[in-house]
Design a protein around this motif. Structure first.
Motif, PDB file in Angstrom:
ATOM      1  N   GLU A  69     -14.388  -3.866   4.910  1.00  0.00           N
ATOM      2  CA  GLU A  69     -13.315  -2.943   5.284  1.00  0.00           C
ATOM      3  C   GLU A  69     -12.125  -3.073   4.333  1.00  0.00           C
ATOM      4  OE1 GLU A  69     -12.033   0.294   7.113  1.00  0.00           O
ATOM      5  OE2 GLU A  69     -13.942  -0.654   7.539  1.00  0.00           O
ATOM      6  N   THR A  70     -11.826  -4.291   3.924  1.00  0.00           N
ATOM      7  CA  THR A  70     -10.724  -4.512   2.985  1.00  0.00           C
ATOM      8  C   THR A  70     -11.076  -3.966   1.609  1.00  0.00           C
ATOM      9  OG1 THR A  70     -10.198  -6.519   4.231  1.00  0.00           O
ATOM     10  CG2 THR A  70      -9.112  -6.242   2.117  1.00  0.00           C
ATOM     11  N   TRP A  71     -12.319  -4.141   1.176  1.00  0.00           N
ATOM     12  CA  TRP A  71     -12.737  -3.576  -0.107  1.00  0.00           C
ATOM     13  C   TRP A  71     -12.674  -2.055  -0.074  1.00  0.00           C
ATOM     14  CZ3 TRP A  71     -12.656  -5.840  -4.528  1.00  0.00           C
ATOM     15  CH2 TRP A  71     -12.846  -7.220  -4.602  1.00  0.00           C
ATOM     16  N   LYS A  72     -12.984  -1.471   1.080  1.00  0.00           N
ATOM     17  CA  LYS A  72     -12.896  -0.018   1.218  1.00  0.00           C
ATOM     18  C   LYS A  72     -11.451   0.437   0.984  1.00  0.00           C
ATOM     19  CE  LYS A  72     -13.933   3.716   4.424  1.00  0.00           C
ATOM     20  NZ  LYS A  72     -14.474   4.081   5.731  1.00  0.00           N
ATOM     21  N   ILE A  73     -10.499  -0.295   1.541  1.00  0.00           N
ATOM     22  CA  ILE A  73      -9.072   0.013   1.340  1.00  0.00           C
ATOM     23  C   ILE A  73      -8.703  -0.185  -0.134  1.00  0.00           C
ATOM     24  CG2 ILE A  73      -6.717  -0.723   1.899  1.00  0.00           C
ATOM     25  CD1 ILE A  73      -7.859  -1.454   4.717  1.00  0.00           C
ATOM     26  N   PHE A  74      -9.195  -1.264  -0.738  1.00  0.00           N
ATOM     27  CA  PHE A  74      -8.937  -1.513  -2.162  1.00  0.00           C
ATOM     28  C   PHE A  74      -9.336  -0.297  -2.995  1.00  0.00           C
ATOM     29  CE2 PHE A  74     -10.701  -2.659  -6.304  1.00  0.00           C
ATOM     30  CZ  PHE A  74      -9.654  -3.354  -6.887  1.00  0.00           C
ATOM     31  N   TRP A  75     -10.536   0.232  -2.752  1.00  0.00           N
ATOM     32  CA  TRP A  75     -11.023   1.352  -3.555  1.00  0.00           C
ATOM     33  C   TRP A  75     -10.291   2.656  -3.232  1.00  0.00           C
ATOM     34  CZ3 TRP A  75     -12.987   0.332  -7.899  1.00  0.00           C
ATOM     35  CH2 TRP A  75     -13.760  -0.807  -8.075  1.00  0.00           C
ATOM     36  N   GLN A  76      -9.868   2.837  -2.003  1.00  0.00           N
ATOM     37  CA  GLN A  76      -9.071   4.028  -1.676  1.00  0.00           C
ATOM     38  C   GLN A  76      -7.751   4.000  -2.445  1.00  0.00           C
ATOM     39  OE1 GLN A  76      -8.823   3.695   2.573  1.00  0.00           O
ATOM     40  NE2 GLN A  76     -10.693   4.869   2.913  1.00  0.00           N
ATOM     41  N   PHE A 120      -7.193   2.359  -5.146  1.00  0.00           N
ATOM     42  CA  PHE A 120      -7.500   2.362  -6.572  1.00  0.00           C
ATOM     43  C   PHE A 120      -7.345   3.765  -7.160  1.00  0.00           C
ATOM     44  CE2 PHE A 120     -10.417   2.434 -10.219  1.00  0.00           C
ATOM     45  CZ  PHE A 120     -10.129   1.231 -10.834  1.00  0.00           C
ATOM     46  N   TYR A 121      -7.602   4.780  -6.347  1.00  0.00           N
ATOM     47  CA  TYR A 121      -7.546   6.169  -6.813  1.00  0.00           C
ATOM     48  C   TYR A 121      -6.275   6.890  -6.367  1.00  0.00           C
ATOM     49  CZ  TYR A 121     -12.372   5.332  -8.035  1.00  0.00           C
ATOM     50  OH  TYR A 121     -13.512   4.815  -8.591  1.00  0.00           O
ATOM     51  N   HIS A 122      -5.333   6.200  -5.774  1.00  0.00           N
ATOM     52  CA  HIS A 122      -4.115   6.821  -5.259  1.00  0.00           C
ATOM     53  C   HIS A 122      -2.977   6.606  -6.262  1.00  0.00           C
ATOM     54  CE1 HIS A 122      -0.690   7.415  -2.465  1.00  0.00           C
ATOM     55  NE2 HIS A 122      -1.507   8.329  -1.983  1.00  0.00           N
ATOM     56  N   LYS A 172      -0.504   3.202  -7.189  1.00  0.00           N
ATOM     57  CA  LYS A 172      -0.608   2.512  -8.482  1.00  0.00           C
ATOM     58  C   LYS A 172       0.750   2.453  -9.182  1.00  0.00           C
ATOM     59  CE  LYS A 172      -4.069   5.193  -9.731  1.00  0.00           C
ATOM     60  NZ  LYS A 172      -5.175   5.788 -10.500  1.00  0.00           N
ATOM     61  N   ALA A 173       1.493   3.542  -9.150  1.00  0.00           N
ATOM     62  CA  ALA A 173       2.816   3.554  -9.784  1.00  0.00           C
ATOM     63  C   ALA A 173       3.761   2.584  -9.079  1.00  0.00           C
ATOM     64  CB  ALA A 173       3.392   4.967  -9.758  1.00  0.00           C
ATOM     65  N   TYR A 174       3.709   2.555  -7.754  1.00  0.00           N
ATOM     66  CA  TYR A 174       4.565   1.654  -6.986  1.00  0.00           C
ATOM     67  C   TYR A 174       4.235   0.188  -7.296  1.00  0.00           C
ATOM     68  CZ  TYR A 174       6.193  -1.085  -3.030  1.00  0.00           C
ATOM     69  OH  TYR A 174       6.760  -2.058  -2.259  1.00  0.00           O
ATOM     70  N   ARG A 175       2.975  -0.135  -7.339  1.00  0.00           N
ATOM     71  CA  ARG A 175       2.574  -1.532  -7.563  1.00  0.00           C
ATOM     72  C   ARG A 175       2.982  -2.038  -8.937  1.00  0.00           C
ATOM     73  NH1 ARG A 175      -3.091  -1.742  -4.253  1.00  0.00           N
ATOM     74  NH2 ARG A 175      -2.070  -1.779  -2.227  1.00  0.00           N
ATOM     75  N   ALA A 176       3.112  -1.151  -9.896  1.00  0.00           N
ATOM     76  CA  ALA A 176       3.590  -1.581 -11.217  1.00  0.00           C
ATOM     77  C   ALA A 176       4.981  -2.181 -11.099  1.00  0.00           C
ATOM     78  CB  ALA A 176       3.598  -0.405 -12.185  1.00  0.00           C
TER      79      ALA A 176
END
Length: 128
Positions: free
Chosen positions: A70-77, A79-81, A85-89
């Motif tokens: 379930e956590t990997w599913k969130i990781f991949w969701q 990954f494409y958002h 991605k911009a926020y995490r930078a």
């Protein structure tokens, strides 16, 4: 990588390393064309920022176990958002005392004004 697939340590490391390399290449390319094609450079630099954000996600993924589907599913969701991605930078600024700012030469103000003219809705311009 397949979407929603769990990654082992080696795959996670390789993903992290590729993101950092991609970001560096995008930042170098963006700065090379900054004067001649500012709007294209901005797009390329934003992609570099997203690659840095993905690398942060890979850092967090080192703590995930392969059976945490379930956590990997969130990781991949995420990954494409693009917004995630911009926020995490920007999260690197919190965990690292070293801040790196990309500043154009004397054309910084001119570039900012030129981009604002082309994009009337643009309120703030930041390139990290």
């Amino acid at each position: 990588f397949m979407k929603e697939q769990s990654l082992n340590f080696k795959q996670t490391y390789e993903g992290y390393e590729k993101c950092i390399n991609n970001a560096q290449n995008l930042f170098e390319t963006g700065t090379l064309i900054l004067k001649s094609h500012p709007s294209v450079a901005l797009g390329i630099l934003e992609l570099g920022q997203e690659e840095i954000g993905i690398s942060f996600s890979f850092l967090a993924a080192f703590n995930l176990l392969p059976d945490e589907q379930e956590t990997w599913k969130i990781f991949w969701q995420e990954f494409y958002h693009h917004r995630t991605k911009a926020y995490r930078a920007h999260l690197y600024e919190i965990i690292s005392p070293l801040r790196i700012h990309l500043v154009g030469m004397e054309d910084t103000f001119t570039l900012r004004e030129e981009i604002k003219k082309k994009n009337k809705d643009l309120q703030v311009l930041r390139v990290f």
